[in-house]
Design an enzyme around this catalytic site. Structure first.
Site, PDB file in Angstrom:
ATOM      1  CD1 TRP A 101      -2.250  -2.226   1.601  1.00  0.00           C
ATOM      2  CD2 TRP A 101      -3.016  -1.113  -0.177  1.00  0.00           C
ATOM      3  NE1 TRP A 101      -3.263  -2.973   1.033  1.00  0.00           N
ATOM      4  CE2 TRP A 101      -3.748  -2.318  -0.050  1.00  0.00           C
ATOM      5  CE3 TRP A 101      -3.318  -0.254  -1.235  1.00  0.00           C
ATOM      6  CZ2 TRP A 101      -4.770  -2.678  -0.941  1.00  0.00           C
ATOM      7  CZ3 TRP A 101      -4.333  -0.612  -2.123  1.00  0.00           C
ATOM      8  CH2 TRP A 101      -5.053  -1.803  -1.971  1.00  0.00           C
ATOM      9  CG  ASP A 169      -3.394   4.223   3.938  1.00  0.00           C
ATOM     10  OD1 ASP A 169      -4.481   4.091   4.541  1.00  0.00           O
ATOM     11  OD2 ASP A 169      -3.080   3.545   2.933  1.00  0.00           O
ATOM     12  CE  LYS A 193      -8.737  -2.017   4.682  1.00  0.00           C
ATOM     13  NZ  LYS A 193      -8.873  -3.242   3.960  1.00  0.00           N
TER      14      LYS A 193
HETATM   15  N1  PMP Z   1      -4.400   1.446   2.119  1.00  0.00           N
HETATM   16  C1  PMP Z   1      -4.496   0.356   2.895  1.00  0.00           C
HETATM   17  C2  PMP Z   1      -3.578   0.224   4.066  1.00  0.00           C
HETATM   18  C3  PMP Z   1      -5.459  -0.616   2.607  1.00  0.00           C
HETATM   19  O1  PMP Z   1      -5.569  -1.706   3.374  1.00  0.00           O
HETATM   20  C4  PMP Z   1      -6.322  -0.444   1.496  1.00  0.00           C
HETATM   21  C5  PMP Z   1      -7.418  -1.419   1.143  1.00  0.00           C
HETATM   22  N2  PMP Z   1      -7.305  -2.680   1.548  1.00  0.00           N
HETATM   23  C6  PMP Z   1      -6.154   0.691   0.707  1.00  0.00           C
HETATM   24  C7  PMP Z   1      -5.207   1.621   1.056  1.00  0.00           C
HETATM   25  C8  PMP Z   1      -7.038   0.940  -0.485  1.00  0.00           C
HETATM   26  O2  PMP Z   1      -8.261   1.302   0.005  1.00  0.00           O
HETATM   27  P1  PMP Z   1      -9.551   1.569  -0.871  1.00  0.00           P
HETATM   28  O3  PMP Z   1      -9.931   0.258  -1.481  1.00  0.00           O
HETATM   29  O4  PMP Z   1     -10.520   2.071   0.143  1.00  0.00           O
HETATM   30  O5  PMP Z   1      -9.202   2.583  -1.893  1.00  0.00           O
END
Ligand code: PMP
Length: 357
Positions: A101, A169, A193
């Protein structure tokens, strides 16, 4: 019979919240209508919205000089929205790379400014130490991913980044334990989550960072414009916001983030202890970076992976398959996963090992 749902997200929600939503689905507060069916500008919804914000502020002790924004687009939109709001084309932003991520956030930010990687620990499944951070003087901000959802790598300290605004994030560990919001300039998180349903994105931003968006920034992503309208600049995801509000009330009834931190620590310790006690299962993350929220492990005999998953599902333990880029298993232990779910998983793992080791 409710499943034990170890999904990484969208993820398990508290049963009480789902029951309340069901009870109120056709007739919210005597209105004869569902929350889904009423105007976001009506008094009823405005009250839900205001209470959710107030409860979140209380839970996280958000200081008065921070705005709480309820947005759309997920954390992925924020990968772009952060640089759009905080940089100019000639700015430098520091990013700590701890894996999947953070790499996504870096790739998106590179479209808007110069990204310097302050530390790269990505594929090593560890978190860089404070002393390893190579920070840029005058950086527009420094960004990191406190919990890497896919590998299960979590920071157990908040990096000190000199004078730069710290951006985090927190998609997969927000509200999982107490944090000091004043250490951060901006926190963002997809809701799916620890907050509520997907479709909602939370941003907590210090006021001095508002008002610097680039002219080409879409208004729905200009933090100042959204803050000015109380996150009602356009139609928000009203039902997701309502459910998030119910989750915040559930958290308050259950001891808030301090109690969640205790429970989450105990859940994670129980599962890691079971993994460490066996040579059949293995976690590959550096000890001091093991995530409390996403516990990853592999089987010594990977040819048994699909059998493990099938039998776990039969035992009521669902969504344990690891992310496709890593393989193996992943048990996500968000706030709404009870200790009994982890105990059931540990019991199943012992029994599976006994039969296959
Ligand atoms: N950052 C992290 C740490 C995540 O776990 C996720 C999704 N699993 C995301 C970003 C992406 O999130 P979204 O699908 O809400 O765009």
């Amino acid at each position: 019979m409710r499943a034990y749902n170890f999904s990484p997200g969208p993820a398990v929600l508290p049963l009480e919240v789902l029951e309340q939503a069901r009870a109120e689905l056709l007739d919210w507060n005597g209105s004869g209508m569902s929350v889904m069916e009423v105007s976001h500008r009506g008094k009823a919804f405005m009250q839900i919205a205001a209470e959710a914000e107030a409860d979140l502020r209380e839970l996280m002790a958000v200081p008065a000089n921070y705005k709480v924004l309820f947005l759309q687009g997920g954390a992925t939109a924020q990968f772009a929205v952060v640089p759009l709001n905080l940089t100019r084309p000639d700015s430098v932003a520091d990013y700590i790379d701890t894996g999947h991520w953070s790499k996504k956030a870096i790739a998106e930010a590179r479209r808007y400014c110069t990204v310097r990687v302050a530390a790269e620990a990505g594929d090593a499944m560890r978190v860089p130490a404070q002393s390893e951070l190579n920070l840029t003087a005058g950086a527009a901000y420094a960004h990191y991913t406190p919990n890497e959802t896919i590998s299960g790598v979590e920071f157990h300290y908040v990096p000190a980044v000199g004078g730069a605004p710290l951006v985090a994030d927190m998609s997969s560990n927000i509200l999982s334990r107490p944090i000091d919001v004043t250490r951060f300039a901006l926190i963002y998180a997809g809701a799916q989550k620890n907050i509520g349903p997907s479709g909602l994105t939370l941003v907590i931003v210090r006021e001095d960072l508002l008002g610097h968006a680039r002219p080409e920034t879409p208004s729905v992503f200009d933090y100042r414009a959204v803050a000015h309208e109380g996150s009602l600049l356009n139609t928000p995801p009203t039902f997701a916001w309502y459910i998030a509000g119910l989750v915040f009330k559930w958290l308050k009834r259950n001891g808030g983030v301090a109690a969640m931190g205790e429970a989450n620590g105990a859940k994670a310790r129980a599962l890691y202890a079971a993994i460490d006690a066996s040579s059949f299962y293995r976690n590959h993350v550096a000890r001091d970076a093991r995530s409390w929220m996403n516990v990853t492990f592999t089987l010594a005999r990977s040819e048994l992976d699909s059998e493990f998953l099938a039998q776990a599902a039969q035992a009521g333990l669902h969504n344990l398959k690891g992310h496709r880029v890593l393989g193996g298993m992943r048990a996500s232990l968000y706030n709404a996963m009870p200790l009994e779910g982890v105990e059931a998983l540990v019991g199943f793992m012992r029994e599976f090992e006994r039969r296959h080791a």
